[in-house]
Design an enzyme around this catalytic site. Structure first.
Site, mmCIF file in Angstrom:
data_model
loop_
_atom_site.group_PDB
_atom_site.id
_atom_site.type_symbol
_atom_site.label_atom_id
_atom_site.label_comp_id
_atom_site.label_asym_id
_atom_site.label_seq_id
_atom_site.Cartn_x
_atom_site.Cartn_y
_atom_site.Cartn_z
ATOM 1 N N GLU A 118 0.777 -1.184 0.071
ATOM 2 C CA GLU A 118 0.032 -0.155 0.226
ATOM 3 C C GLU A 118 0.897 1.222 -0.058
ATOM 4 O OE1 GLU A 118 -3.292 -2.329 2.836
ATOM 5 O OE2 GLU A 118 -2.456 -0.509 3.561
ATOM 6 N N GLU A 138 -4.148 -9.976 2.726
ATOM 7 C CA GLU A 138 -5.227 -9.473 3.292
ATOM 8 C C GLU A 138 -6.656 -10.340 3.438
ATOM 9 O OE1 GLU A 138 -2.956 -5.954 3.355
ATOM 10 O OE2 GLU A 138 -3.468 -7.186 1.952
#
Length: 253
Positions: A118, A138
């Site tokens: 990210e 995730e």
């Protein structure tokens, strides 16, 4: 030269106008714990407020940019308030990187996993070393992504490819990420630091007013849902932290 001091991050003005912010837990492949997340947000806030800083290089010390969540130093939130505080801290780092006025050059070395991936995507000019790799684990862990990637990634790669990357958590090399538009440029590992410095010098030499305006307006026009994405990601991530299934999956990861 002028530096700021943090426990897990190095921040130094390496030359006129150019600051280098480096994740500094190399013995843990710069994996994320609350201290690191907090220090990244503080380091970018301080750099954005520093009048001597006109461009920022963001990288990791050692063999990796950031290997995601630190499983050995993982403190799983036990309440909604605790979970929300942690996720807001993560989102604060992205706000400081993306919405701060200074352009950010990523020098992505080694692994960029989960939150590290990210942060690589949050950079304005992400340069990847040729051996670097990134992926999002995730969903497989019953968690959710943060960092506004639910809007940034579809803007970069299209909705179909973003679904693939976020649902399946497959691993992507630097060359493929360049072809997808996630990596702005790919260079030999040995040339990564020099290339990032060269680009940062060019940015630091540009007029301050127009450079800051360009970053601000591009985000407002091209990614108008960034704030909404951060808010929705926060709710989804808090819910994931509070689900008992997440704890079991994290222990097995």
């Amino acid at each position: 030269m002028m530096g700021f001091t943090y426990d897990t991050v190095r921040s130094d003005l390496v030359e006129d106008g150019v600051r280098r912010i480096a994740l500094n837990r190399p013995e843990r492949l710069n994996a994320m714990n609350p201290a690191l997340i907090r220090d990244v947000a503080r380091a970018f806030d301080d750099a954005n407020a520093c009048p001597l800083t006109r461009a920022i290089i963001f990288t990791g010390e050692g063999r990796a940019f950031c290997a995601g969540d630190d499983r050995q130093d993982h403190s799983h939130p036990e309440s909604e308030a605790e979970a929300r505080a942690l996720v807001e801290l993560i989102q604060a780092a992205t706000r400081a990187i993306c919405l701060g006025p200074k352009p950010v050059v990523g020098a992505i070395n080694g692994w960029a996993v989960g939150g590290g991936f990210e942060w690589a995507i949050n950079c304005d000019f992400p340069i990847w070393g040729e051996s670097a790799k990134g992926f999002f684990p995730e969903v497989s862990l019953n968690l959710f992504v943060t960092g506004a990637v639910t809007t940034l990634l579809p803007n970069l790669v299209g909705l179909n490819k973003a679904r693939e990357m976020l649902f399946f958590g497959e691993r992507y090399g630097a060359a493929e990420l360049r072809d997808l538009g996630v990596a702005w440029r790919v260079v030999a590992d040995a040339a990564l630091a020099g290339e990032a410095l060269s680009v940062a010098r060019k940015l630091a030499a540009l007029p301050v007013l127009s450079t800051r305006a360009m970053k601000r307006v591009l985000y407002a026009a091209a990614v108008p849902d960034l704030h909404r994405a951060l808010a929705l990601e926060t709710e989804a991530t808090v819910a994931g932290f509070l689900d008992p299934e997440t704890t079991r999956l994290l222990k097995d990861f």
